[in-house]
Every structure is written in structure tokens, then in C-alpha cells.
Design an enzyme around this catalytic site. Structure first.
Site, mmCIF file in Angstrom:
data_model
loop_
_atom_site.group_PDB
_atom_site.id
_atom_site.type_symbol
_atom_site.label_atom_id
_atom_site.label_comp_id
_atom_site.label_asym_id
_atom_site.label_seq_id
_atom_site.Cartn_x
_atom_site.Cartn_y
_atom_site.Cartn_z
ATOM 1 N N HIS A 1 -1.328 -0.248 -9.895
ATOM 2 C CA HIS A 1 -2.060 -1.152 -8.985
ATOM 3 C C HIS A 1 -2.552 -2.401 -9.733
ATOM 4 O O HIS A 1 -3.742 -2.726 -9.709
ATOM 5 C CB HIS A 1 -3.229 -0.439 -8.291
ATOM 6 C CG HIS A 1 -3.590 -1.081 -6.969
ATOM 7 N ND1 HIS A 1 -3.873 -0.371 -5.843
ATOM 8 C CD2 HIS A 1 -3.693 -2.379 -6.623
ATOM 9 C CE1 HIS A 1 -4.147 -1.203 -4.842
ATOM 10 N NE2 HIS A 1 -4.047 -2.444 -5.295
ATOM 11 N N ARG B 1 0.867 -1.181 0.000
ATOM 12 C CA ARG B 1 0.000 0.000 0.000
ATOM 13 C C ARG B 1 0.902 1.230 0.000
ATOM 14 O O ARG B 1 1.934 1.250 0.682
ATOM 15 C CB ARG B 1 -0.902 0.039 1.245
ATOM 16 C CG ARG B 1 -2.110 -0.903 1.181
ATOM 17 C CD ARG B 1 -3.123 -0.472 0.114
ATOM 18 N NE ARG B 1 -4.315 -1.304 0.075
ATOM 19 C CZ ARG B 1 -4.510 -2.311 -0.786
ATOM 20 N NH1 ARG B 1 -3.588 -2.636 -1.659
ATOM 21 N NH2 ARG B 1 -5.645 -2.986 -0.771
HETATM 22 N N1 LIG Z 1 -1.020 -4.323 -5.198
HETATM 23 C C1 LIG Z 1 -1.939 -5.255 -5.263
HETATM 24 O O1 LIG Z 1 -2.396 -5.599 -6.359
HETATM 25 C C2 LIG Z 1 -2.397 -5.936 -4.003
HETATM 26 C C3 LIG Z 1 -3.282 -7.024 -4.108
HETATM 27 C C4 LIG Z 1 -3.680 -7.652 -2.928
HETATM 28 C C5 LIG Z 1 -3.206 -7.227 -1.691
HETATM 29 N N2 LIG Z 1 -2.347 -6.180 -1.624
HETATM 30 C C6 LIG Z 1 -1.826 -5.718 -0.316
HETATM 31 O O2 LIG Z 1 -1.110 -6.802 0.302
HETATM 32 C C7 LIG Z 1 -1.399 -6.758 1.706
HETATM 33 C C8 LIG Z 1 -1.041 -8.080 2.360
HETATM 34 O O3 LIG Z 1 -2.011 -9.063 2.010
HETATM 35 P P1 LIG Z 1 -2.040 -10.491 2.735
HETATM 36 O O4 LIG Z 1 -3.221 -11.217 2.219
HETATM 37 O O5 LIG Z 1 -0.711 -11.138 2.659
HETATM 38 O O6 LIG Z 1 -2.299 -10.029 4.250
HETATM 39 P P2 LIG Z 1 -2.199 -10.886 5.573
HETATM 40 O O7 LIG Z 1 -2.307 -12.351 5.257
HETATM 41 O O8 LIG Z 1 -3.133 -10.277 6.558
HETATM 42 O O9 LIG Z 1 -0.681 -10.673 6.075
HETATM 43 C C9 LIG Z 1 -0.247 -9.457 6.595
HETATM 44 C C10 LIG Z 1 1.179 -9.646 7.096
HETATM 45 O O10 LIG Z 1 1.649 -8.372 7.569
HETATM 46 C C11 LIG Z 1 2.109 -8.529 8.902
HETATM 47 N N3 LIG Z 1 1.903 -7.315 9.688
HETATM 48 C C12 LIG Z 1 0.753 -6.623 9.894
HETATM 49 N N4 LIG Z 1 0.960 -5.579 10.702
HETATM 50 C C13 LIG Z 1 2.275 -5.609 11.029
HETATM 51 C C14 LIG Z 1 3.095 -4.802 11.854
HETATM 52 N N5 LIG Z 1 2.603 -3.738 12.521
HETATM 53 N N6 LIG Z 1 4.390 -5.139 11.974
HETATM 54 C C15 LIG Z 1 4.908 -6.211 11.317
HETATM 55 N N7 LIG Z 1 4.177 -7.013 10.521
HETATM 56 C C16 LIG Z 1 2.865 -6.704 10.382
HETATM 57 C C17 LIG Z 1 1.296 -9.671 9.465
HETATM 58 O O11 LIG Z 1 1.924 -10.188 10.622
HETATM 59 P P3 LIG Z 1 1.345 -11.504 11.354
HETATM 60 O O12 LIG Z 1 1.736 -12.651 10.435
HETATM 61 O O13 LIG Z 1 2.057 -11.535 12.650
HETATM 62 O O14 LIG Z 1 -0.141 -11.332 11.467
HETATM 63 C C18 LIG Z 1 1.263 -10.616 8.277
HETATM 64 O O15 LIG Z 1 2.441 -11.370 8.210
HETATM 65 C C19 LIG Z 1 -2.867 -6.360 1.740
HETATM 66 O O16 LIG Z 1 -3.234 -5.854 3.002
HETATM 67 C C20 LIG Z 1 -2.941 -5.305 0.656
HETATM 68 O O17 LIG Z 1 -2.627 -4.051 1.226
HETATM 69 C C21 LIG Z 1 -1.951 -5.520 -2.763
#
Ligand SMILES: NC(=O)c1ccc[n+]([C@@H]2O[C@H](COP(=O)([O-])OP(=O)(O)OC[C@H]3O[C@@H](n4cnc5c(N)ncnc54)[C@H](OP(=O)(O)O)[C@@H]3O)[C@@H](O)[C@H]2O)c1
Length: 310
Positions: free
Chosen positions: A273, A225
Site C-alpha cells: 500500500h 482497493r
Molecule cells: N494505493 C494507494 O496508495 C491509493 C492512494 C490513493 C487512493 N487510492 C484509491 O484510488 C481510488 C480512486 O481515487 P480517485 O481520487 O481517483 O477517486 P475519484 O476521483 O472519486 O474517482 C473515482 C472514479 O471511479 C469511478 N467509479 C466509481 N464507481 C464506479 C462504478 N460503480 N462503475 C464505474 N466507475 C465507477 C468514478 O466514476 P465517475 O467519474 O462517473 O464518478 C470515477 O471515475 C480511491 O478511492 C482509493 O481507493 C489508492
């Protein structure tokens, strides 16, 4: 029979066939439509609509859960009218697309592909790139997307360090967690990949000090993001040569304004994006599985914790 409001109207043509089919295959007899009376709605499949009135969940008296079509839930998680469980999207198609984007852009920078693609002076730079094993990569966020990307990079031979809020175990990845773990994950990394959700705890996580932890000339990839990065600090690091390149897929304002310096910066690649997106066929199965679980009284998968913000 549960009624499901598809509240991402512009995407309905992509789901009109596959979502009812997935519900049927999951054994859920349900009505799903982009147009239901509020007092008939049991579940909402949600995508940001741009219309704030479309996100007043208090008008749905029977609502049992909201299922986000998107992995990132920052536009809905703090909505005060949302008092029922919220799930985020974990979709094998979305994950596969992100793995392809991240490995593709990591390899672009690792192999120095640009030097040979645009070479008007026909310069014979016959120096082979280093091996992947010589280029440490940091992956911030080890959730559904980050862990899959880290695993793919390990399989290509990169030494990968990962960082998450709680300690994760991803085979082959040197896992770090918490504020102090970030310094270790970033220290000397030659490529950093941001796959964190946007929360109050992650905004500006890549500030001037964290950018300076990376190896001189390192590359930043941000498909997470936009606000994860301090844009001013990023531009300063690129201009000073401390950073070699930034490939950015997400921005504080989207679409990225035409006059934004990222568009014309020689060391920035802007992708609009498109790193990945939810794929209707596989996402419909994920939604159907969760509604089947809710109907069976089982806990929902991929629940968002409003306190954590993701
Ligand atoms: N550009 C694009 O096309 C696109 C598409 C889809 C998603 N995204 C982005 O990708 C992000 C991640 O998706 P996901 O499905 O992988 O999410 P997810 O499964 O919820 O994983 C989030 C990860 O971030 C870690 N995290 C959250 N807050 C943190 C903090 N304060 N300090 C350190 N680590 C932290 C979490 O830690 P824990 O493992 O300890 O919970 C987890 O490992 C989405 O939220 C979205 O913003 C972008």
C-alpha cells in the site's frame, strides 16, 4: 474563529507546521489541533484511527464538515453518526505519486524488465519489446487519479481505454461507462489498472468473467482497493496462464497476512500500500482551500455523495 480537530493523530507531526501555514495563506484564522474539546470543534480533518470510538461524530455538536485526508472514504462514508458534509482528498502530490507508480509498473511489464534484471543463466534474449502503441491498457476509474494515470499512459504511446460510472472525456482516452462499457474497456486489454473506489457497486468488479475479457497473459495492476478483485478468481487465472502477472498494492486485509498465497506466488508482486499517499504540504493547501470556502459560504470541493459511496 473556527476550530479544526486534526483527527489523524499519528500524522500530526507531518502537519503541525504546514497545515496552520496553509490556513494562514488561505486567509483563514483558525485554531488547528489534534486535541480539542468536542463541543468546540467546527471542522474535522479525518484519517482512520483504528479506534471506532474516535469515529462517533455525534459528540461534536458544532461540527460543520469532515475533510478526509484520504482519497478513499470507504471507512467513513457509511458512518451513521456522520450527518455533515464529507469531502475526500484530491491532492496534486497524491496524484503525482500515483502517476509515477502506475507508469513505472506498466513500463516494468511492458518492457519485460524482469527478464534482464534476474538472469542467472546469462540468457541472450535479444528480442526487443513491442512498442507501447501495440499494448492496449484499460484504466478502470477515471477520477482524479485514474484520469491522470490514463493521460500519462497516453503520452507514452499506449492505446488507453478508460471506464467510469458516468461518461468522462479524457483527451486521447477511449472512454466507456456503465456496466456494458466495462466489457468494451477490458476486451483484449494487455494491462488493466484499477483505480476505482471501494463501494457496493465496485466490489469484485474483477471477477472470473471480467478477468477472462483481458488478452491472454495480460497483467493486472491494483493500486485501487483489494476487494475490487475476486482473489480466488485471480489466483486461478494466474495459475492457468490466462493472466501473466498481478501487481497488487491493496488487499482485503492489510497488512497482507504472512501466510497469504500472494506473497509467494511467482506471478504476483506485492507492494505494501505504497502506490501513493497524501503529501502534507500540498494536501494542507487543499484542506485550507476547502475550509476557506466553507467559511465564505461557498460549496465545498470534492464532496462525497453518501448514496454513491464515493
Ligand atoms: N494505493 C494507494 O496508495 C491509493 C492512494 C490513493 C487512493 N487510492 C484509491 O484510488 C481510488 C480512486 O481515487 P480517485 O481520487 O481517483 O477517486 P475519484 O476521483 O472519486 O474517482 C473515482 C472514479 O471511479 C469511478 N467509479 C466509481 N464507481 C464506479 C462504478 N460503480 N462503475 C464505474 N466507475 C465507477 C468514478 O466514476 P465517475 O467519474 O462517473 O464518478 C470515477 O471515475 C480511491 O478511492 C482509493 O481507493 C489508492
Amino acid at each position: 474563529m473556527p476550530r479544526i480537530l486534526f483527527m489523524a493523530g499519528h500524522r500530526w507531526p507531518d502537519y503541525a507546521t504546514v497545515l496552520p501555514r496553509a490556513l494562514e495563506e488561505a486567509g483563514v484564522a483558525a485554531e488547528v489541533s489534534p486535541d480539542l474539546a468536542p463541543d468546540a470543534v467546527d471542522y474535522i480533518v479525518y484519517g482512520p484511527a483504528g479506534d471506532p470510538a474516535a469515529s462517533d461524530f455525534s459528540v461534536f455538536p458544532r461540527l460543520r464538515a469532515v475533510l478526509s485526508l484520504w482519497a478513499g472514504v470507504e471507512t467513513i462514508v457509511a458512518n451513521p453518526s456522520l450527518t455533515v458534509p464529507l469531502t475526500r482528498m484530491v491532492d496534486p502530490g497524491l496524484t503525482a505519486g500515483m502517476v509515477e507508480y502506475v507508469t513505472g509498473h506498466v513500463l516494468r511489464h511492458h518492457l519485460g524488465m524482469d527478464a534482464h534484471i534476474v538472469n542467472p543463466e546469462h540468457h541472450w534474449a535479444n528480442r526487443a519489446p513491442p512498442l507501447a502503441s501495440e499494448r492496449p491498457v484499460a484504466v478502470l476509474g477515471l477520477g482524479a487519479l485514474g484520469a491522470a494515470c490514463a493521460t500519462a499512459l497516453v503520452s507514452l504511446g499506449f492505446p488507453v481505454r478508460g471506464w467510469s460510472r458516468t461518461l468522462r472525456d479524457v483527451p486521447g482516452v477511449a472512454c466507456h461507462h456503465g456496466p456494458e462499457g466495462l466489457e468494451a474497456a477490458l476486451g483484449g486489454a494487455r494491462i488493466a489498472v484499477l483505480l476505482l473506489p471501494l463501494t457496493p457497486g465496485t466490489e469484485n468488479v474483477m471477477d472470473a468473467r471480467r478477468l477472462a475479457r483481458l488478452a491472454p497473459g495480460a497483467v493486472l495492476l491494483n493500486p485501487g482497493r483489494g476487494p475490487l478483485v475476486d482473489d480466488t478468481a485471480l489466483l486461478a487465472a494466474l495459475d492457468s496462464g490466462a493472466l501473466g502477472h498481478a501487481t497488487l498494492d491493496t488487499f482485503r486485509t492489510e497488512p497482507l497476512p504472512r501466510e497469504h498465497p500472494f506473497w509467494s506466488h511467482p506471478k504476483v508482486t506485492v507492494t505494501p500500500h505504497i502506490a501513493s499517499e497524501t503529501r502534507p504540504a500540498t494536501a494542507s493547501r487543499a484542506i485550507a482551500e476547502n475550509i476557506a470556502r466553507a467559511e465564505a459560504g461557498q460549496p465545498l470541493l470534492h464532496l462525497v455523495d453518501p448514496e454513491r459511496g464515493y
